[in-house]
Design an enzyme around this catalytic site. Sequence first.
Site, PDB file in Angstrom:
ATOM      1  N   THR A  75       0.864  -1.194   0.000  1.00 46.84           N
ATOM      2  CA  THR A  75       0.000   0.000   0.000  1.00 46.84           C
ATOM      3  C   THR A  75       0.894   1.234   0.000  1.00 46.84           C
ATOM      4  O   THR A  75       1.008   1.930   0.994  1.00 46.84           O
ATOM      5  CB  THR A  75      -0.912   0.058   1.237  1.00 46.84           C
ATOM      6  OG1 THR A  75      -0.109  -0.153   2.415  1.00 46.84           O
ATOM      7  CG2 THR A  75      -1.992  -0.975   1.182  1.00 46.84           C
ATOM      8  N   CYS A 259       7.566   1.777   6.732  1.00 52.90           N
ATOM      9  CA  CYS A 259       6.300   2.075   7.416  1.00 52.90           C
ATOM     10  C   CYS A 259       6.166   3.485   7.967  1.00 52.90           C
ATOM     11  O   CYS A 259       5.138   4.134   7.768  1.00 52.90           O
ATOM     12  CB  CYS A 259       6.091   1.104   8.563  1.00 52.90           C
ATOM     13  SG  CYS A 259       5.648  -0.534   8.006  1.00 52.90           S
TER      14      CYS A 259
END
Length: 445
Positions: A75, A259
Amino acid sequence: MAIIAQKCPHIKVTVVDLNQKRIAEWNDADVNNIPIYEPGLSAIVAEARGRNLFFSTDIERAIDAADMIFISVNTPTKTYGVGKGMAADLKYIELCARQIAKISTSDKIVVEKSTLPVRTASAIKNILENTGNGVKFQILSNPEFLAEGTAVADLLNPDRVLIGGDTSMEGQEAIKKLVAIYSNWVLKDRILTTNIWSSELSKLTANAFLAQRVSSINAMSELCEKTGADVNEVAKAIGMDSRIGSKFLKASVGFGGSCFKKDILNLVYIAKSYGLNEVADYWEQVIVMNDHQKSRFAKTIVKTLYNTVSGKKIAFLGWAFKKDTNDTRESPAIYVADDLLDEQAIITVYDPKVTQTQIHSDVNYLNSRSELENKNGLTILDNPYDVCQDSHAIVILTEWSEFTSYDWQKIYDQMQKPAFVFDGRNVLDKKVMEKIGFVYQAIGS
Ligand code: UDX
């Protein structure tokens, strides 16, 4: 999935991917050739592969056969359109959901494993319910909290496992089934069940809090350098306060990894889209601070080397975003190299696990210079002593343990003088380095 397979021999786990090369690497007869370096992982794959762990490109068959499907696709941050540079790109998630909807002929539980912005589950649910074959789906959110480099240990002994699901009876039944899987090795009181939105938001929150700690201590590192305080001492002093705790207080050249930046930008975007501008600005500052820390480090190097690095050889030790991983995503090394290449430095790099192709593709990706210029300006060698030979300065970008065991006297003898070390990870001992003769500069002292 490898850990689930190892801990649950009664469950058949099939990992599917479109990428044939990737799957072939996971099936490589020599288990040391699997594409991800992670301490302990090869042994686990060796144990479970062929028994109840399979890697395949036959996506349709695996979807149809499964009772539970974990969506673990990328993503990335959107690079186009609305939310460009901030929002998560959900293209791959949607394609996955559509494929599951098209193929399924029996009821399934779909688990969001990828980090997703809050309320993605409703999008997945809509797609599954409206294009399906009358098949019933339950959506769960089960975010992953493992950190790279310690993934196996984190998964074997997690602080908590988080499972979010629908409050309906069917939702609760689905949650129970996933809890049953983790219960094979995780204590019940460490398995936390919540509503689906809490679970999705908790993952972003955890990463935002961790990144904020690093940015906070890094903000203090700059103040320490100005005032004569030592950030390591400050970190130790505040870390002993049990309300604060000692983890994630190591000052560094900046955080990297796949992240932190992505998730915080995502959080900022979500806050903005609800009109919460102060909330958005507050979290965005964590990223601003991190970018500042990286460029500040590069500037210090140039300034200390008499305001010019043009034509000077600078040795990089470490390229990965942290030790014990071959992952380089958002690694501070990339940005420091970019700044120094702009200043026409000649960079040599040694990293114990990152490949030459990866390093070149990381700098090429920034598009700051031509590929040829990057190739000429940056050389990768597989020996730290060769990398440091004749250099004006050594820059430490990753905290690999082996760096402390080098023969630093030998390295010093083969360098240009004065010999500088810029320790972006505060891993070496200042006293020892200065005794040898290095001009040693760490972060925040
Ligand atoms: C992180 C989260 O920890 C994990 O829970 C989540 O699932 C994914 O993102 P990861 O990116 O693998 O994991 O690495 P992490 O150990 O959190 O480190 C992130 C970055 O911060 C690294 O570049 C690291 O070097 C840096 N860092 C960390 C510091 O600079 N100082 C610290 O004290 C801790």
